[in-house]
Design a protein around this motif. Structure first.
Motif, short mmCIF file in Angstrom:
data_model
loop_
_atom_site.label_atom_id
_atom_site.label_comp_id
_atom_site.label_asym_id
_atom_site.label_seq_id
_atom_site.Cartn_x
_atom_site.Cartn_y
_atom_site.Cartn_z
N GLY A 184 -15.80 31.14 25.71
CA GLY A 184 -15.24 31.40 24.43
C GLY A 184 -15.70 32.01 23.30
O GLY A 184 -14.52 31.83 22.08
N VAL A 185 -16.23 32.18 23.31
CA VAL A 185 -16.94 33.26 21.30
C VAL A 185 -17.97 35.11 21.76
O VAL A 185 -17.85 34.99 22.86
CB VAL A 185 -18.46 32.59 21.22
CG1 VAL A 185 -18.83 32.78 20.30
CG2 VAL A 185 -18.15 31.19 21.19
N TYR A 186 -17.13 35.47 21.41
CA TYR A 186 -16.66 36.90 21.87
C TYR A 186 -18.26 37.57 21.09
O TYR A 186 -18.71 37.52 19.85
CB TYR A 186 -15.87 37.36 20.57
CG TYR A 186 -14.89 38.01 21.56
CD1 TYR A 186 -14.81 38.73 22.79
CD2 TYR A 186 -13.45 36.96 21.32
CE1 TYR A 186 -13.18 38.86 23.63
CE2 TYR A 186 -12.41 36.50 21.77
CZ TYR A 186 -12.18 37.37 22.37
OH TYR A 186 -10.64 37.77 23.26
N LEU A 187 -19.08 37.76 21.92
CA LEU A 187 -20.33 38.13 21.16
C LEU A 187 -20.11 39.92 20.78
O LEU A 187 -19.95 40.52 22.22
CB LEU A 187 -21.42 38.31 22.81
CG LEU A 187 -21.42 36.66 23.17
CD1 LEU A 187 -22.31 36.86 24.08
CD2 LEU A 187 -21.89 35.89 21.87
N SER A 188 -21.23 40.35 20.69
CA SER A 188 -20.92 41.88 20.38
C SER A 188 -22.27 42.45 20.45
O SER A 188 -23.65 42.39 20.38
CB SER A 188 -19.80 42.38 18.45
OG SER A 188 -19.01 41.56 18.64
#
Length: 184
Positions: free
Chosen positions: A43-47
């Motif tokens: 549920g968390v976008y990592l860049s």
């Protein structure tokens, strides 16, 4: 165990650009896995650049969408109804995993705060008040204050050994009668 090759995603991080550009990865079936700038994990976008700007953008987009849906769906603008809908439908989107991605850039903080600022403006009897007065009357915290509180609670849980220490170095604390708990 077989993997679904269509669901493979690759995120390249780190300073060595030569390795990033010269190496390729393939699935078990031989398909080339192309790197992506953002990967969603739990549920968390990592860049790839290590920032959470993309995640914050997506969080604001989802929260604004849900707030808009609430405004279109429910006719009542009474404080109790609106606050219940805010806490049940919108606030969880802004709080989810915020200990990890909590912003430090002023623009990101303001974008997140703007969702609540806009929503509270539509509550009956509060339109003409400034944001901080609206929060005081409603008895709720600003988004920044909520994230700070969640971080403090998480640190306390680490110190009390209720959750694992996420750092490679053990978090150390000592208790002083006069000044309280000090952390290293």
């Amino acid at each position: 165990m077989t993997f679904n090759e269509e669901k493979f995603e690759m995120l390249r991080c780190g300073p060595d650009c030569n390795i990033k550009t010269t190496t390729t990865l393939h699935t078990e079936g031989g398909s080339h896995i192309t790197p992506t700038p953002h990967v969603k994990c739990l549920g968390v976008y990592l860049s790839a650049d290590g920032s959470f700007s993309h995640h914050i953008t997506e969080t604001v987009r989802k929260a604004r969408g849900m707030a808009g849906w609430v405004m279109r769906t429910f006719a009542s603008r009474e404080p109790e109804v609106m606050l219940t809908l805010w806490k049940a439908l919108v606030q969880p989107l802004l709080d989810y995993c915020s200990q990890l991605w909590s912003p430090h850039k002023k623009a990101d903080i303001q974008r997140l705060e703007a969702v609540q600022r806009s929503f509270t403006k539509h509550i009956r009897g509060l339109h003409d008040l400034n944001y901080w007065d609206r929060l005081k009357i409603l008895g709720i915290y600003s988004q920044q204050r909520r994230r700070e509180r969640y971080r403090a609670i998480y640190i306390w849980k680490v110190l009390e050994k209720q959750v694992p220490d996420p750092t490679s170095l053990a978090l150390q604390a000592h208790l002083n009668e006069r000044t309280g708990r000090k952390c290293k």
